[in-house]
Design an enzyme around this catalytic site. Structure first.
Site, mmCIF file in Angstrom:
data_model
loop_
_atom_site.group_PDB
_atom_site.id
_atom_site.type_symbol
_atom_site.label_atom_id
_atom_site.label_comp_id
_atom_site.label_asym_id
_atom_site.label_seq_id
_atom_site.Cartn_x
_atom_site.Cartn_y
_atom_site.Cartn_z
ATOM 1 C CB THR A 1 -48.131 13.679 -32.726
ATOM 2 O OG1 THR A 1 -49.459 14.210 -32.621
ATOM 3 C CG2 THR A 1 -47.149 14.836 -32.784
ATOM 4 C CG ASP A 2 -44.152 9.598 -31.514
ATOM 5 O OD1 ASP A 2 -43.508 10.652 -31.398
ATOM 6 O OD2 ASP A 2 -44.259 8.765 -30.606
ATOM 7 C CB ILE A 3 -46.965 7.945 -37.293
ATOM 8 C CG1 ILE A 3 -46.914 6.712 -36.376
ATOM 9 C CG2 ILE A 3 -47.016 7.520 -38.752
ATOM 10 C CD1 ILE A 3 -48.203 5.925 -36.333
#
Length: 441
Positions: free
Chosen positions: A212-214
């Site tokens: 999700t960060d990426i």
């Protein structure tokens, strides 16, 4: 059975030979060579973002990943860090580099940047000057934090009306959760990703990396490029909001659509697929092999290669709809067959097959894979304290443009004096005073 599979795969050598030239061309375009070393750390006219300056106030993963992708494309990225502490990810280990003591984690999203250490509270004037000279500012603080330091969007747009200001947050700048801090696994929990990940009868699981960060970083990078392009017409900057929770919801794709349009609640499937059978990992003698038969023709070919042709004509398995209905039975049959041989031998038997198939590799096997080595994806970059570091280079290759890993992730404050003297004209005495007052490092 093995001799039969070897005959099916007898075109393997010729197939590899025919691919070798294209793989070498790919590696050359990616900037790779026999030693996988980066030989040119300068930005030139082939870099699409040459001349774009980005003031990067982000830490951890989402923001740094965004700015790294832009830096690979040639943007000048100035990474602003907290004096004496730096990006928190520098401490996210082990493992750590031997001499600089930076965590290997930090290396992943921070190449091609210059690091300056400036205190946000007391270095506001310096940061205003840098923002005035920048095209983009990227930050990932809880909404309202930078406003208290005079570094919010409304404040900086007065300094630089053309500035593109991108905020990456947990939940966005509006809504009941706006002030909450956000980490990948929390947003992935709230956004349902953990609910649909894991074995069918097991607890919720997170994905092995901060997906999700990426993905939030990738959304942000695309949004910044769009804003830069729009600015060529409007001559104005703008604010961009990208958040982890919205990104996670967007990642639900068919699962989200199934609920929104049919009221179907999702469940965990392990490596299997809710709507396609067979489409999962199967245990072999020495590991796991993932097979995806996305069409009836692909399933028929799979059955032929497994020497169970009759299964594709069985009314229970003839169509994908039939196979989904009789999932347990067909999966059980395939599990028994595939468990009798090794993943390597099965890959030989499936060479040239129309359906996608691949072994479940551990990380060593990933980087020793002949294809990964042939395309030169891993790059070796010189490091000022640790001799050299290795990074996974950009996965995108252009026919005309450059997109490359040029310089190692910087040490904390490695370029403070260089940037402040080069861009703001600070002399040695002024820099010494700022350092003595603990405003810079």
């Amino acid at each position: 059975m093995l001799s039969q599979r070897l005959r099916l795969g007898r075109g393997l050598v010729n197939y590899r030979a025919s691919c070798s030239q294209s793989l070498r061309n790919f590696a050359a375009a990616a900037g790779g060579d026999n030693n996988n070393e980066s030989s040119n750390d300068s930005v030139d006219e082939r870099h699409p973002l040459k001349g774009i300056r980005i003031l990067d106030l982000t830490r951890i993963i989402a923001g740094p990943y965004c700015t790294m992708v832009l830096a690979d494309l040639g943007a000048e990225v100035i990474k602003v860090e907290r004096p004496h502490y730096g990006d928190e990810a520098r401490k996210w280990g082990p493992p750590f580099l031997e001499h600089s003591q930076d965590a290997a984690y930090f290396l992943a999203p921070n190449r091609n940047k210059r690091s300056v250490c400036i205190d946000l509270k007391r270095g506001t004037k310096m940061l205003h000057k840098l923002a005035k000279m920048s095209d983009v500012l990227v930050e990932n603080y809880v909404p309202g934090t930078l406003d208290r330091y005079g570094l919010g969007y409304e404040q900086l747009r007065k300094v630089n009306p053309k500035l593109i200001y991108c905020s990456l947050t947990g939940y966005g700048s509006v809504g009941p959760y706006a002030k909450r801090p956000g980490y990948d696994v929390i947003a992935s929990s709230v956004g349902g990703l953990l609910h649909i990940t894991g074995e069918r009868d097991g607890p919720p699981s997170k994905v092995g990396v901060a997906v999700t960060d990426i993905t939030t970083g990738l959304y942000a990078h695309g949004a910044i490029l769009a804003a830069l392009y729009q600015r060529t017409r409007t001559q104005r900057g703008q604010k961009i909001d990208v958040d982890l929770l919205s990104t996670c919801c967007s990642l639900l794709i068919n699962v989200g659509s199934n609920y929104l349009n049919a009221g179907t609640e999702a469940k965990r499937w392990g490596t299997a697929h809710s709507s396609i059978v067979p489409y999962q990992a199967f245990k072999t003698k020495d590991g796991y092999l993932t097979i995806g038969a996305g069409s009836d023709a692909q399933f028929k070919d799979l059955c032929q290669r497994l020497q169970v042709e009759h299964l594709s004509d069985d009314p229970k398995f003839k169509t994908n709809k039939d196979r989904v209905q009789h999932r347990e039975e067909i999966v059980s049959i395939l599990e028994k067959i595939l468990s009798k041989d090794t993943a390597h031998n099965w890959m030989t038997a499936f060479e040239g097959a129309p359906f996608p198939v691949g072994p479940v590799n551990n990380i060593r096997q990933v980087f020793e894979d002949e294809h990964i080595q042939a395309i030169g994806l891993v790059k070796t970059l010189p490091h000022p304290k640790d001799d050299s570091v290795k990074v996974v280079g950009p996965p995108v290759v252009f026919s005309e443009a450059r997109n490359d890993a040029r310089t190692a992730p910087p040490m904390r404050g490695q370029h403070t004096d260089e940037v402040l003297s080069e861009l703001l004209g600070y002399g040695k005495e002024e820099l010494a005073k700022l350092r003595k007052d603990d405003i810079i490092e």
